[in-house]
Design a protein around this motif. Structure first.
Motif, PDB file in Angstrom:
ATOM      1  N   CYS A 155      15.846   7.699 -20.200  1.00  0.00           N
ATOM      2  CA  CYS A 155      15.695   8.907 -19.379  1.00  0.00           C
ATOM      3  C   CYS A 155      14.421   8.862 -18.550  1.00  0.00           C
ATOM      4  O   CYS A 155      14.341   9.507 -17.499  1.00  0.00           O
ATOM      5  CB  CYS A 155      15.716  10.159 -20.262  1.00  0.00           C
ATOM      6  N   CYS A 156      13.422   8.138 -19.036  1.00  0.00           N
ATOM      7  CA  CYS A 156      12.149   8.063 -18.294  1.00  0.00           C
ATOM      8  C   CYS A 156      12.180   6.971 -17.221  1.00  0.00           C
ATOM      9  O   CYS A 156      11.491   7.077 -16.216  1.00  0.00           O
ATOM     10  CB  CYS A 156      10.994   7.773 -19.241  1.00  0.00           C
ATOM     11  N   ARG A 157      12.943   5.923 -17.445  1.00  0.00           N
ATOM     12  CA  ARG A 157      13.000   4.799 -16.502  1.00  0.00           C
ATOM     13  C   ARG A 157      11.603   4.302 -16.131  1.00  0.00           C
ATOM     14  O   ARG A 157      11.273   4.112 -14.972  1.00  0.00           O
ATOM     15  CB  ARG A 157      13.746   5.190 -15.226  1.00  0.00           C
ATOM     16  N   GLY A 158      10.785   4.125 -17.141  1.00  0.00           N
ATOM     17  CA  GLY A 158       9.471   3.561 -16.879  1.00  0.00           C
ATOM     18  C   GLY A 158       8.458   4.553 -16.373  1.00  0.00           C
ATOM     19  O   GLY A 158       7.366   4.174 -15.960  1.00  0.00           O
ATOM     20  N   ARG A 159       8.791   5.815 -16.358  1.00  0.00           N
ATOM     21  CA  ARG A 159       7.850   6.832 -15.900  1.00  0.00           C
ATOM     22  C   ARG A 159       7.311   7.597 -17.084  1.00  0.00           C
ATOM     23  O   ARG A 159       7.728   7.383 -18.215  1.00  0.00           O
ATOM     24  CB  ARG A 159       8.546   7.771 -14.918  1.00  0.00           C
ATOM     25  N   ALA A 160       6.401   8.503 -16.818  1.00  0.00           N
ATOM     26  CA  ALA A 160       5.732   9.204 -17.909  1.00  0.00           C
ATOM     27  C   ALA A 160       6.604  10.292 -18.519  1.00  0.00           C
ATOM     28  O   ALA A 160       6.476  10.608 -19.697  1.00  0.00           O
ATOM     29  CB  ALA A 160       4.415   9.797 -17.414  1.00  0.00           C
TER      30      ALA A 160
ATOM     31  N   ILE B 121      13.230  11.598 -15.901  1.00  0.00           N
ATOM     32  CA  ILE B 121      13.568  11.950 -14.526  1.00  0.00           C
ATOM     33  C   ILE B 121      14.300  13.289 -14.517  1.00  0.00           C
ATOM     34  O   ILE B 121      15.089  13.584 -15.401  1.00  0.00           O
ATOM     35  CB  ILE B 121      14.442  10.867 -13.864  1.00  0.00           C
ATOM     36  N   GLY B 122      13.995  14.073 -13.530  1.00  0.00           N
ATOM     37  CA  GLY B 122      14.683  15.349 -13.381  1.00  0.00           C
ATOM     38  C   GLY B 122      14.133  16.474 -14.214  1.00  0.00           C
ATOM     39  O   GLY B 122      14.699  17.576 -14.195  1.00  0.00           O
ATOM     40  N   SER B 123      13.039  16.256 -14.930  1.00  0.00           N
ATOM     41  CA  SER B 123      12.497  17.317 -15.777  1.00  0.00           C
ATOM     42  C   SER B 123      12.180  18.561 -14.950  1.00  0.00           C
ATOM     43  O   SER B 123      11.445  18.498 -13.969  1.00  0.00           O
ATOM     44  CB  SER B 123      11.202  16.853 -16.463  1.00  0.00           C
TER      45      SER B 123
ATOM     46  N   ASP C 158       0.815  -1.221   0.000  1.00  0.00           N
ATOM     47  CA  ASP C 158       0.000   0.000   0.000  1.00  0.00           C
ATOM     48  C   ASP C 158       0.844   1.264   0.000  1.00  0.00           C
ATOM     49  O   ASP C 158       0.370   2.335  -0.359  1.00  0.00           O
ATOM     50  CB  ASP C 158      -0.932  -0.004   1.218  1.00  0.00           C
ATOM     51  N   LEU C 159       2.095   1.149   0.405  1.00  0.00           N
ATOM     52  CA  LEU C 159       2.921   2.344   0.501  1.00  0.00           C
ATOM     53  C   LEU C 159       3.233   2.908  -0.873  1.00  0.00           C
ATOM     54  O   LEU C 159       3.469   2.171  -1.822  1.00  0.00           O
ATOM     55  CB  LEU C 159       4.227   2.038   1.238  1.00  0.00           C
ATOM     56  N   LEU C 160       3.255   4.226  -0.934  1.00  0.00           N
ATOM     57  CA  LEU C 160       3.603   4.900  -2.177  1.00  0.00           C
ATOM     58  C   LEU C 160       5.113   4.927  -2.333  1.00  0.00           C
ATOM     59  O   LEU C 160       5.840   4.857  -1.346  1.00  0.00           O
ATOM     60  CB  LEU C 160       3.071   6.333  -2.147  1.00  0.00           C
ATOM     61  N   PRO C 161       5.595   5.022  -3.553  1.00  0.00           N
ATOM     62  CA  PRO C 161       7.052   5.157  -3.721  1.00  0.00           C
ATOM     63  C   PRO C 161       7.538   6.414  -3.033  1.00  0.00           C
ATOM     64  O   PRO C 161       6.928   7.472  -3.146  1.00  0.00           O
ATOM     65  CB  PRO C 161       7.231   5.251  -5.238  1.00  0.00           C
ATOM     66  N   MET C 162       8.624   6.290  -2.316  1.00  0.00           N
ATOM     67  CA  MET C 162       9.136   7.447  -1.576  1.00  0.00           C
ATOM     68  C   MET C 162       9.992   8.350  -2.433  1.00  0.00           C
ATOM     69  O   MET C 162      10.231   9.497  -2.121  1.00  0.00           O
ATOM     70  CB  MET C 162       9.933   6.965  -0.367  1.00  0.00           C
ATOM     71  N   MET C 163      10.519   7.782  -3.487  1.00  0.00           N
ATOM     72  CA  MET C 163      11.300   8.619  -4.387  1.00  0.00           C
ATOM     73  C   MET C 163      11.043   8.112  -5.789  1.00  0.00           C
ATOM     74  O   MET C 163      11.217   6.951  -6.074  1.00  0.00           O
ATOM     75  CB  MET C 163      12.780   8.523  -4.044  1.00  0.00           C
ATOM     76  N   THR C 164      10.614   8.988  -6.647  1.00  0.00           N
ATOM     77  CA  THR C 164      10.133   8.546  -7.944  1.00  0.00           C
ATOM     78  C   THR C 164      11.024   8.989  -9.092  1.00  0.00           C
ATOM     79  O   THR C 164      10.661   8.863 -10.225  1.00  0.00           O
ATOM     80  CB  THR C 164       8.733   9.115  -8.194  1.00  0.00           C
ATOM     81  N   GLY C 165      12.190   9.456  -8.775  1.00  0.00           N
ATOM     82  CA  GLY C 165      13.029   9.991  -9.833  1.00  0.00           C
ATOM     83  C   GLY C 165      12.811  11.475 -10.014  1.00  0.00           C
ATOM     84  O   GLY C 165      13.491  12.109 -10.790  1.00  0.00           O
ATOM     85  N   ASP C 166      11.857  11.997  -9.280  1.00  0.00           N
ATOM     86  CA  ASP C 166      11.611  13.440  -9.335  1.00  0.00           C
ATOM     87  C   ASP C 166      12.348  14.139  -8.206  1.00  0.00           C
ATOM     88  O   ASP C 166      12.057  15.269  -7.864  1.00  0.00           O
ATOM     89  CB  ASP C 166      10.112  13.733  -9.212  1.00  0.00           C
TER      90      ASP C 166
END
Lengths: 147, 291
Positions: B35-40, B43-45, A134-142
């Motif tokens: 660059c997306c690593r499976g995301r929309a 990363i880092g945009s 249920d936990l959300l990802p804590m770090m998503t690459g953002d």
């Protein structure tokens, strides 16, 4: 850490770093077919053991297009129940094969049944798994950097 | 790029798209996927755009956008190297890494000139490469901080590339906030990966905290005690404590950003994204534990 630095001329080199798309030959060398592909040196992943499709609860599901264009990374899943089963198997000795070592890496290669009292019971295990899934990802690459 | 990946944040991904437009389509799709690593979106945009806004950077908008693209390409390399170190990579995209570096450098050169671009490009990868393979300095707060900064080399070095055109007082004010944010982000990531890290014998700050709760240390821990640690984390409050620590750090970072005498709209959006995950996880955890 000081962030100041001498001002330097900008745009000294044109952005036209590539005045035409990369040559087909070079692209073939990079994109390649399977004959061009080499296993990653130093990777602990076994190339013949692709991760399960249920991997990456922390990542967006891949689209059909993504699957066709060679997913960039395949992150091994973490399966708590499987790991616990391996760690706490009631059989006297369980030898981990190469595939399971990719989960536990350098974990002990044998387990014994001496730790029965330490096991999570089924109810506890269900709660733990429910929390984990249920936990959300804590770090998503953002968040500025790799973990 | 695959059409369905272009939305919903296509506008934010545009700088990288411009760089990748130079590539042959198949290669472009593959680099985009890396660059997306499976995301929309990659990363880092937008990170560099946010830092440029907050530091009142006078650099041309197109140059900042290209620096942002260079940073995204550097970040993709850092993530990829991290996956290789972790043993999580089972595809063959390592062949694309030199191309990512080449694109990163070209985009950076067009933004800040050859010398600054070479410096940023070199350090963005050299630090990450050097530190990604090292065990986390989990016991010593100062070593942990240095380790996090090394792993965050791409954002730090490209922020430095922005600095000459930015307001010095703002750069000086943002730097410690960015550092605190990066440490928070690393703690969050370690929290998400702690089981794998523990089983792989890696030490992180988070793992040390969890082991201490169970009366263990990194040296005394044996895998036979894994279940004891799991119980302490999920059923006896360890995770809740760790999340509260993250929430506290998030509040401090957010407060510092709000206090900057500049436009921090984009920076806050990035920070709030991570903070939102922390708060949501606390809520979800409470629901499971307390019904």
């Amino acid at each position: 850490m000081r962030l100041r630095q001498a001002r330097e001329p900008r745009n000294a080199v044109s952005f036209a770093f590539c005045d035409q798309p990369l040559s087909r030959r070079r692209v073939a060398g990079i994109v390649g077919d399977s004959s061009h592909r080499q296993p990653l040196a130093g990777s602990r992943s076994a190339p013949e053991d692709p991760p399960a499709s249920s991997a990456c609860a922390h990542r967006l599901p891949r689209t059909h297009e993504q699957q066709q264009t060679s997913p960039p990374v395949a992150v091994a899943p973490f399966d708590l129940r499987r790991s616990l089963r391996l760690l706490l198997a009631s059989s006297a000795r369980v030898t981990l094969n190469r595939t399971t070592r990719t989960i536990g890496a350098e974990m002990a290669e044998t387990v014994t049944d001496e730790r029965t009292s330490d096991r999570l019971d089924e109810q506890e295990l269900s709660i733990v798994e429910a929390i984990r899934t249920d936990l959300l990802p804590m770090m998503t690459g953002d968040a500025c950097g790799p973990g | 790029m695959p059409a369905d990946l272009a939305s919903p944040s296509a506008a934010e991904a545009r700088p990288l798209d411009e760089v990748l437009a130079q590539l042959e389509p198949r290669l472009r799709d593959r680099v985009w996927a890396l660059c997306c690593r499976g995301r929309a979106v990659p990363i880092g945009s937008g990170h560099l755009l946010a830092l440029a806004e907050a530091s009142a950077c006078a650099m041309d908008g197109a140059a900042v956008a290209r620096l942002d693209a260079a940073y995204q390409l550097a970040l993709a390399q850092a993530f990829f190297v991290d996956d290789v170190v972790d043993g999580d990579v089972s595809t063959h995209d390592v062949a694309v890494l030199p191309l990512l570096k080449e694109l990163e450098l070209a985009a950076a050169v067009s933004a800040v000139g050859w010398v600054a671009a070479c410096r940023a490009s070199h350090w963005s990868s050299a630090q990450a490469l050097a530190l990604a393979g090292e065990p986390q300095a989990a016991g010593d707060p100062r070593a942990f901080r240095e380790n996090v900064l090394g792993r965050s080399a791409p954002v730090l070095t490209y922020f430095r590339a922005l600095a000459p055109a930015a307001r010095t007082d703002l750069v000086d004010a943002i730097e410690p906030i960015l550092t605190d944010y990066l440490i928070l982000a690393q703690l969050c990531d370690d929290l998400a990966d702690w089981e794998q890290d523990l089983l792989r014998g890696r030490q992180t700050w988070t793992i040390n905290q969890f082991l201490a709760r169970a009366g263990l240390t990194a040296t005394s821990y044996r895998h036979e005690q894994f279940v004891t640690v799991v119980r302490g984390v999920y059923l006896e409050g360890g995770l809740r404590e760790a999340l509260e620590e993250c929430a506290s750090r998030f509040s401090a970072v957010r407060g510092a950003i709000v206090g900057l005498p500049t436009d921090t709209t984009k920076l806050l959006r990035i920070c709030d994204h991570l903070g939102g995950l922390i708060i949501a996880n606390i809520t979800r955890l409470d629901r499971h534990v307390h019904g």
